[in-house]
Scaffold this motif. Structure first.
Motif, PDB file in Angstrom:
ATOM      1  N   ASN A 105       0.793  -1.226   0.000  1.00 55.09           N
ATOM      2  CA  ASN A 105       0.000   0.000   0.000  1.00 55.09           C
ATOM      3  C   ASN A 105       0.830   1.283   0.000  1.00 55.09           C
ATOM      4  OD1 ASN A 105      -2.794  -1.248   0.407  1.00 55.09           O
ATOM      5  ND2 ASN A 105      -1.670  -2.081   2.150  1.00 55.09           N
ATOM      6  N   ALA A 106       2.063   1.246   0.455  1.00 53.88           N
ATOM      7  CA  ALA A 106       2.865   2.472   0.546  1.00 53.88           C
ATOM      8  C   ALA A 106       4.317   2.143   0.220  1.00 53.88           C
ATOM      9  CB  ALA A 106       2.745   3.092   1.932  1.00 53.88           C
ATOM     10  N   LEU A 107       4.548   1.741  -1.025  1.00 49.51           N
ATOM     11  CA  LEU A 107       5.900   1.346  -1.412  1.00 49.51           C
ATOM     12  C   LEU A 107       6.847   2.538  -1.410  1.00 49.51           C
ATOM     13  CD1 LEU A 107       7.647  -1.002  -2.236  1.00 49.51           C
ATOM     14  CD2 LEU A 107       6.980  -0.640  -4.616  1.00 49.51           C
ATOM     15  N   ASP A 108       6.332   3.735  -1.731  1.00 51.45           N
ATOM     16  CA  ASP A 108       7.177   4.927  -1.668  1.00 51.45           C
ATOM     17  C   ASP A 108       7.669   5.181  -0.247  1.00 51.45           C
ATOM     18  OD1 ASP A 108       6.845   5.299  -4.347  1.00 51.45           O
ATOM     19  OD2 ASP A 108       5.236   6.770  -4.150  1.00 51.45           O
ATOM     20  N   LEU A 109       6.769   5.042   0.724  1.00 57.41           N
ATOM     21  CA  LEU A 109       7.166   5.232   2.119  1.00 57.41           C
ATOM     22  C   LEU A 109       8.173   4.189   2.555  1.00 57.41           C
ATOM     23  CD1 LEU A 109       6.834   6.639   4.845  1.00 57.41           C
ATOM     24  CD2 LEU A 109       4.848   5.185   5.279  1.00 57.41           C
ATOM     25  N   LEU A 110       7.978   2.936   2.156  1.00 53.32           N
ATOM     26  CA  LEU A 110       8.935   1.886   2.499  1.00 53.32           C
ATOM     27  C   LEU A 110      10.298   2.169   1.886  1.00 53.32           C
ATOM     28  CD1 LEU A 110       9.554  -0.869   3.757  1.00 53.32           C
ATOM     29  CD2 LEU A 110       8.707  -1.938   1.660  1.00 53.32           C
ATOM     30  N   THR A 111      10.303   2.657   0.651  1.00 51.11           N
ATOM     31  CA  THR A 111      11.577   3.000   0.000  1.00 51.11           C
ATOM     32  C   THR A 111      12.304   4.093   0.762  1.00 51.11           C
ATOM     33  OG1 THR A 111      10.607   2.407  -2.136  1.00 51.11           O
ATOM     34  CG2 THR A 111      12.622   3.712  -2.165  1.00 51.11           C
ATOM     35  N   ASN A 112      11.571   5.121   1.192  1.00 50.18           N
ATOM     36  CA  ASN A 112      12.210   6.210   1.934  1.00 50.18           C
ATOM     37  C   ASN A 112      12.695   5.750   3.300  1.00 50.18           C
ATOM     38  OD1 ASN A 112      11.829   8.111  -0.113  1.00 50.18           O
ATOM     39  ND2 ASN A 112       9.770   8.611   0.605  1.00 50.18           N
ATOM     40  N   LEU A 113      11.941   4.868   3.960  1.00 53.24           N
ATOM     41  CA  LEU A 113      12.396   4.348   5.248  1.00 53.24           C
ATOM     42  C   LEU A 113      13.689   3.554   5.102  1.00 53.24           C
ATOM     43  CD1 LEU A 113       9.029   3.216   6.917  1.00 53.24           C
ATOM     44  CD2 LEU A 113      10.445   5.193   7.508  1.00 53.24           C
ATOM     45  N   VAL A 114      13.739   2.718   4.070  1.00 54.49           N
ATOM     46  CA  VAL A 114      14.957   1.943   3.830  1.00 54.49           C
ATOM     47  C   VAL A 114      16.126   2.858   3.489  1.00 54.49           C
ATOM     48  CG1 VAL A 114      16.013   0.233   2.299  1.00 54.49           C
ATOM     49  CG2 VAL A 114      13.709  -0.139   3.161  1.00 54.49           C
ATOM     50  N   GLY A 115      15.854   3.917   2.740  1.00 53.10           N
ATOM     51  CA  GLY A 115      16.935   4.796   2.283  1.00 53.10           C
ATOM     52  C   GLY A 115      17.380   5.825   3.285  1.00 53.10           C
ATOM     53  N   ILE A 116      16.597   6.060   4.365  1.00 50.36           N
ATOM     54  CA  ILE A 116      16.923   7.158   5.270  1.00 50.36           C
ATOM     55  C   ILE A 116      17.275   6.679   6.672  1.00 50.36           C
ATOM     56  CG2 ILE A 116      15.949   9.195   6.423  1.00 50.36           C
ATOM     57  CD1 ILE A 116      14.382   9.774   3.924  1.00 50.36           C
ATOM     58  N   ALA A 117      16.555   5.694   7.210  1.00 51.92           N
ATOM     59  CA  ALA A 117      16.666   5.359   8.637  1.00 51.92           C
ATOM     60  C   ALA A 117      18.091   4.956   9.028  1.00 51.92           C
ATOM     61  CB  ALA A 117      15.675   4.244   8.971  1.00 51.92           C
ATOM     62  N   TYR A 118      18.594   3.882   8.454  1.00 53.47           N
ATOM     63  CA  TYR A 118      19.934   3.401   8.829  1.00 53.47           C
ATOM     64  C   TYR A 118      21.038   4.368   8.409  1.00 53.47           C
ATOM     65  CZ  TYR A 118      24.064   0.381   8.913  1.00 53.47           C
ATOM     66  OH  TYR A 118      25.316  -0.138   9.134  1.00 53.47           O
ATOM     67  N   PRO A 119      21.039   4.919   7.183  1.00 49.97           N
ATOM     68  CA  PRO A 119      22.086   5.895   6.833  1.00 49.97           C
ATOM     69  C   PRO A 119      22.072   7.139   7.715  1.00 49.97           C
ATOM     70  CG  PRO A 119      21.052   5.047   4.851  1.00 49.97           C
ATOM     71  CD  PRO A 119      20.225   4.553   6.000  1.00 49.97           C
ATOM     72  N   ALA A 120      20.890   7.588   8.149  1.00 49.50           N
ATOM     73  CA  ALA A 120      20.845   8.743   9.040  1.00 49.50           C
ATOM     74  C   ALA A 120      21.521   8.427  10.372  1.00 49.50           C
ATOM     75  CB  ALA A 120      19.399   9.172   9.262  1.00 49.50           C
ATOM     76  N   TYR A 121      21.268   7.236  10.910  1.00 52.21           N
ATOM     77  CA  TYR A 121      21.921   6.834  12.158  1.00 52.21           C
ATOM     78  C   TYR A 121      23.439   6.772  11.992  1.00 52.21           C
ATOM     79  CZ  TYR A 121      23.808   3.515  15.549  1.00 52.21           C
ATOM     80  OH  TYR A 121      24.603   2.902  16.481  1.00 52.21           O
ATOM     81  N   GLN A 122      23.894   6.155  10.904  1.00 53.43           N
ATOM     82  CA  GLN A 122      25.337   6.048  10.679  1.00 53.43           C
ATOM     83  C   GLN A 122      25.963   7.417  10.450  1.00 53.43           C
ATOM     84  OE1 GLN A 122      27.140   3.540  11.141  1.00 53.43           O
ATOM     85  NE2 GLN A 122      25.990   1.678  10.817  1.00 53.43           N
ATOM     86  N   SER A 123      25.258   8.314   9.779  1.00 53.25           N
ATOM     87  CA  SER A 123      25.791   9.658   9.541  1.00 53.25           C
ATOM     88  C   SER A 123      25.927  10.427  10.854  1.00 53.25           C
ATOM     89  CB  SER A 123      24.887  10.415   8.572  1.00 53.25           C
ATOM     90  OG  SER A 123      24.811   9.757   7.318  1.00 53.25           O
ATOM     91  N   ILE A 124      24.936  10.282  11.740  1.00 57.19           N
ATOM     92  CA  ILE A 124      25.029  10.943  13.046  1.00 57.19           C
ATOM     93  C   ILE A 124      26.208  10.396  13.842  1.00 57.19           C
ATOM     94  CG2 ILE A 124      23.842  11.225  15.258  1.00 57.19           C
ATOM     95  CD1 ILE A 124      21.212  11.273  13.691  1.00 57.19           C
ATOM     96  N   MET A 125      26.405   9.076  13.825  1.00 55.14           N
ATOM     97  CA  MET A 125      27.555   8.494  14.514  1.00 55.14           C
ATOM     98  C   MET A 125      28.858   8.988  13.910  1.00 55.14           C
ATOM     99  SD  MET A 125      26.323   6.583  16.929  1.00 55.14           S
ATOM    100  CE  MET A 125      27.710   5.504  17.343  1.00 55.14           C
ATOM    101  N   CYS A 126      28.894   9.138  12.582  1.00 52.68           N
ATOM    102  CA  CYS A 126      30.098   9.617  11.908  1.00 52.68           C
ATOM    103  C   CYS A 126      30.406  11.055  12.297  1.00 52.68           C
ATOM    104  CB  CYS A 126      29.909   9.492  10.394  1.00 52.68           C
ATOM    105  SG  CYS A 126      31.360   9.904   9.406  1.00 52.68           S
ATOM    106  N   ILE A 127      29.370  11.899  12.383  1.00 52.55           N
ATOM    107  CA  ILE A 127      29.574  13.294  12.779  1.00 52.55           C
ATOM    108  C   ILE A 127      30.006  13.377  14.240  1.00 52.55           C
ATOM    109  CG2 ILE A 127      28.383  15.492  13.137  1.00 52.55           C
ATOM    110  CD1 ILE A 127      26.601  14.768  10.750  1.00 52.55           C
ATOM    111  N   GLU A 128      29.403  12.570  15.082  1.00 51.09           N
ATOM    112  CA  GLU A 128      29.636  12.683  16.517  1.00 51.09           C
ATOM    113  C   GLU A 128      30.995  12.137  16.929  1.00 51.09           C
ATOM    114  OE1 GLU A 128      28.795  13.807  20.372  1.00 51.09           O
ATOM    115  OE2 GLU A 128      27.676  14.231  18.523  1.00 51.09           O
ATOM    116  N   TYR A 129      31.387  10.998  16.353  1.00 50.20           N
ATOM    117  CA  TYR A 129      32.588  10.308  16.823  1.00 50.20           C
ATOM    118  C   TYR A 129      33.742  10.346  15.830  1.00 50.20           C
ATOM    119  CZ  TYR A 129      29.335   8.553  20.290  1.00 50.20           C
ATOM    120  OH  TYR A 129      28.402   8.460  21.285  1.00 50.20           O
ATOM    121  N   GLY A 130      33.461  10.621  14.567  1.00 52.41           N
ATOM    122  CA  GLY A 130      34.541  10.723  13.607  1.00 52.41           C
ATOM    123  C   GLY A 130      35.185   9.393  13.313  1.00 52.41           C
ATOM    124  N   ASP A 131      36.418   9.465  12.797  1.00 52.76           N
ATOM    125  CA  ASP A 131      37.125   8.259  12.382  1.00 52.76           C
ATOM    126  C   ASP A 131      37.776   7.525  13.542  1.00 52.76           C
ATOM    127  OD1 ASP A 131      36.490   8.762   9.748  1.00 52.76           O
ATOM    128  OD2 ASP A 131      38.235  10.054   9.473  1.00 52.76           O
TER     129      ASP A 131
END
Length: 288
Positions: A105-131
């Motif tokens: 029923n909402a394939l667009d929403l599922l696509t955005n969840l897959v494309g945003i949720a995990y990368p957003a978490y990893q990006s925040i960890m990358c900004i906060e803690y660096g290499d």
């Protein structure tokens, strides 16, 4: 290979039972089956059974780890009325039902969840803690000892803190989102476009493949000039900038030194006694 499987099974025994009830239940069932077949199976088939047991337990452990973010599972565990195994089945079923509903029923929403949720978490960890971060996905406060041996045995990895990976990933995500403007014609030509987009996003963000980094190194980096050429261009520009700044400061100093003093003479008003009108200053009387 059987040594890795055995190490994983030993690590599973160290997991807290109250947090991973399904993993311990399946591990206990496989342990009983292993003891039953140990005397009946040929010796050369026992390592194969150990690998099969480790594979099944690893899948259960992975699913149960993901399910801990499910609010239904947390609610069922907090009541302490429903057995943990049944709560795990209910939470896994609700997650599967939600994914199926979104897919239908909402394939667009599922696509955005897959494309945003995990990368957003990893990006925040990358900004906060660096290499230099040494954070682990599962810390001691969650009941799992954050030791390298246990992490390697359970397949636990630290967050992916490669800035190049996530900067390139968001570029890919933005490009695919822009392509959604022509989703109608694309879907008529390629009905599985949404599913293919989800597959590309998973490939680009998954730490096993790092597809975004591969795309950058393969297609983007060869188009960029080498860093040495950028230094050669930047150094003359910096020299010209410094020279212009010094010349401007020198001109301001010179203009200040050459300013005529007569321009300020109109502002100087002489006193009555200095005007040359023959008046003498009044005598000063000493008081006795």
């Amino acid at each position: 290979m059987s040594e890795v499987a055995s190490a994983f099974l030993v690590a599973v025994e160290r997991l807290p039972r109250e947090r991973y009830p399904a993993t311990h239940s399946f591990n206990s069932a496989f342990g009983k089956l292993h003891r039953l077949l140990q005397t009946k199976l040929p010796p050369h088939l026992l390592p194969l059974f150990v690998r099969l047991r480790a594979f099944c337990i690893r899948q259960v452990f992975t699913i149960e780890t993901r399910v801990h973010i499910n609010p239904t599972f947390r609610l069922l565990l907090s009541t302490r009325i429903i057995p943990p195994g049944l709560a795990f089945v209910a939470a896994a079923g609700s997650t599967v039902y939600a994914l199926r509903y979104l897919y239908v029923n909402a394939l667009d929403l599922l696509t955005n969840l897959v494309g945003i949720a995990y990368p957003a978490y990893q990006s925040i960890m990358c900004i906060e803690y660096g290499d230099e971060a040494t954070e682990h996905a599962y810390m001691p406060e969650n009941g799992v000892a954050a030791t390298p041996v246990l992490d390697r045995a359970l397949g636990i990895d630290a967050p992916n803190l490669n800035k190049k990976q996530w900067l390139m990933y968001w570029s890919i995500f933005g490009l695919l989102t822009t392509a959604d403007h022509w989703a109608g014609p694309i879907l008529r030509l390629f009905p599985m476009y949404r599913v293919a987009k989800i597959a590309v996003l998973v490939w680009a963000q998954h730490r096993k493949y790092n597809g975004a980094t591969w795309l950058y190194d393969t297609f983007v980096r060869p188009l960029l000039p080498p860093p040495s050429s950028l230094d050669q261009v930047q150094q003359p520009h910096e020299r010209r900038t410094n020279a212009d700044t010094k010349a401007e400061v020198a001109s301001v100093d010179t203009a200040a030194d050459e300013q005529p003093q007569s321009s300020f003479s109109s502002l100087l008003v002489s006193s009555v006694w200095e005007s040359g009108n023959g008046l003498e200053p009044p005598p000063v009387h000493a008081h006795v």
